[in-house]
Design a protein around this motif. Sequence first.
Motif, mmCIF file in Angstrom:
data_model
loop_
_atom_site.group_PDB
_atom_site.id
_atom_site.type_symbol
_atom_site.label_atom_id
_atom_site.label_comp_id
_atom_site.label_asym_id
_atom_site.label_seq_id
_atom_site.Cartn_x
_atom_site.Cartn_y
_atom_site.Cartn_z
ATOM 1 N N PRO A 34 48.264 13.966 15.139
ATOM 2 C CA PRO A 34 49.122 13.871 16.319
ATOM 3 C C PRO A 34 49.178 12.488 16.972
ATOM 4 N N ASP A 35 48.094 11.712 16.939
ATOM 5 C CA ASP A 35 48.092 10.412 17.620
ATOM 6 C C ASP A 35 49.060 9.410 16.999
ATOM 7 N N ILE A 36 49.393 9.592 15.718
ATOM 8 C CA ILE A 36 50.367 8.689 15.091
ATOM 9 C C ILE A 36 51.588 9.461 14.599
ATOM 10 N N ASP A 37 51.740 10.671 15.098
ATOM 11 C CA ASP A 37 52.887 11.515 14.768
ATOM 12 C C ASP A 37 53.052 11.661 13.252
ATOM 13 N N GLY A 38 51.918 11.883 12.575
ATOM 14 C CA GLY A 38 51.945 11.989 11.116
ATOM 15 C C GLY A 38 51.645 13.386 10.638
ATOM 16 N N MET A 39 52.087 13.678 9.423
ATOM 17 C CA MET A 39 51.788 14.966 8.809
ATOM 18 C C MET A 39 51.785 14.824 7.298
ATOM 19 N N THR A 40 50.971 15.636 6.650
ATOM 20 C CA THR A 40 50.891 15.661 5.202
ATOM 21 C C THR A 40 50.355 17.025 4.794
ATOM 22 N N TYR A 88 47.003 8.491 4.525
ATOM 23 C CA TYR A 88 48.202 8.355 5.372
ATOM 24 C C TYR A 88 47.931 7.369 6.509
ATOM 25 N N ILE A 89 46.776 7.524 7.172
ATOM 26 C CA ILE A 89 46.418 6.634 8.274
ATOM 27 C C ILE A 89 46.282 5.198 7.766
ATOM 28 N N GLY A 90 45.631 5.013 6.619
ATOM 29 C CA GLY A 90 45.477 3.676 6.054
ATOM 30 C C GLY A 90 46.806 3.033 5.707
ATOM 31 N N THR A 91 47.692 3.803 5.093
ATOM 32 C CA THR A 91 49.014 3.289 4.741
ATOM 33 C C THR A 91 49.829 2.986 5.997
ATOM 34 N N TYR A 92 49.745 3.859 6.971
ATOM 35 C CA TYR A 92 50.436 3.660 8.250
ATOM 36 C C TYR A 92 49.990 2.339 8.885
ATOM 37 N N SER A 93 48.676 2.046 8.791
ATOM 38 C CA SER A 93 48.136 0.838 9.432
ATOM 39 C C SER A 93 48.632 -0.444 8.777
ATOM 40 N N LEU A 94 49.113 -0.371 7.543
ATOM 41 C CA LEU A 94 49.646 -1.563 6.875
ATOM 42 C C LEU A 94 51.015 -1.947 7.413
ATOM 43 N N VAL A 95 51.731 -0.979 7.973
ATOM 44 C CA VAL A 95 53.106 -1.198 8.420
ATOM 45 C C VAL A 95 53.209 -1.242 9.954
ATOM 46 N N HIS A 96 52.354 -0.476 10.639
ATOM 47 C CA HIS A 96 52.439 -0.342 12.099
ATOM 48 C C HIS A 96 51.125 -0.764 12.745
ATOM 49 N N ASP A 97 51.209 -1.177 14.002
ATOM 50 C CA ASP A 97 49.998 -1.374 14.787
ATOM 51 C C ASP A 97 49.463 0.002 15.142
ATOM 52 N N LEU A 98 48.183 0.202 14.917
ATOM 53 C CA LEU A 98 47.594 1.500 15.219
ATOM 54 C C LEU A 98 47.393 1.644 16.722
ATOM 55 N N PRO A 99 47.726 2.800 17.270
ATOM 56 C CA PRO A 99 47.507 3.016 18.705
ATOM 57 C C PRO A 99 46.012 3.143 18.993
ATOM 58 N N LYS A 100 45.672 2.954 20.233
ATOM 59 C CA LYS A 100 44.280 3.122 20.646
ATOM 60 C C LYS A 100 43.878 4.587 20.456
ATOM 61 N N SER A 101 42.673 4.787 19.969
ATOM 62 C CA SER A 101 42.155 6.135 19.759
ATOM 63 C C SER A 101 41.967 6.849 21.085
ATOM 64 N N ASN A 102 42.230 8.139 21.093
ATOM 65 C CA ASN A 102 41.991 8.967 22.277
ATOM 66 C C ASN A 102 40.626 9.637 22.214
ATOM 67 N N THR A 103 39.839 9.295 21.204
ATOM 68 C CA THR A 103 38.540 9.929 20.974
ATOM 69 C C THR A 103 37.435 8.865 21.059
ATOM 70 N N THR A 104 36.316 9.210 21.680
ATOM 71 C CA THR A 104 35.189 8.278 21.741
ATOM 72 C C THR A 104 34.000 8.876 20.985
#
Length: 67
Positions: free
Chosen positions: A27-33, A48-64
Amino acid sequence: MEDKIIIWPVIIKHTKDSDYPYFARIPDIDGMTEGKDITDAKNIAMDYIGTYSLVHDLPKSNTTLPK
């Protein structure tokens, strides 16, 4: 350069699809697989997250993480 650990929740749900019965939503990057089992769905979501990070700036995590 310092490595960063960023965490996003991945929600995995079992579906009735016979080929790929596990649906993974990021949900944080509006992704699905999807995957053939839970491990497959988790691994594809990580990819998916790794590939997304090559094209887009990753948003700040909502989890600590606990220290």
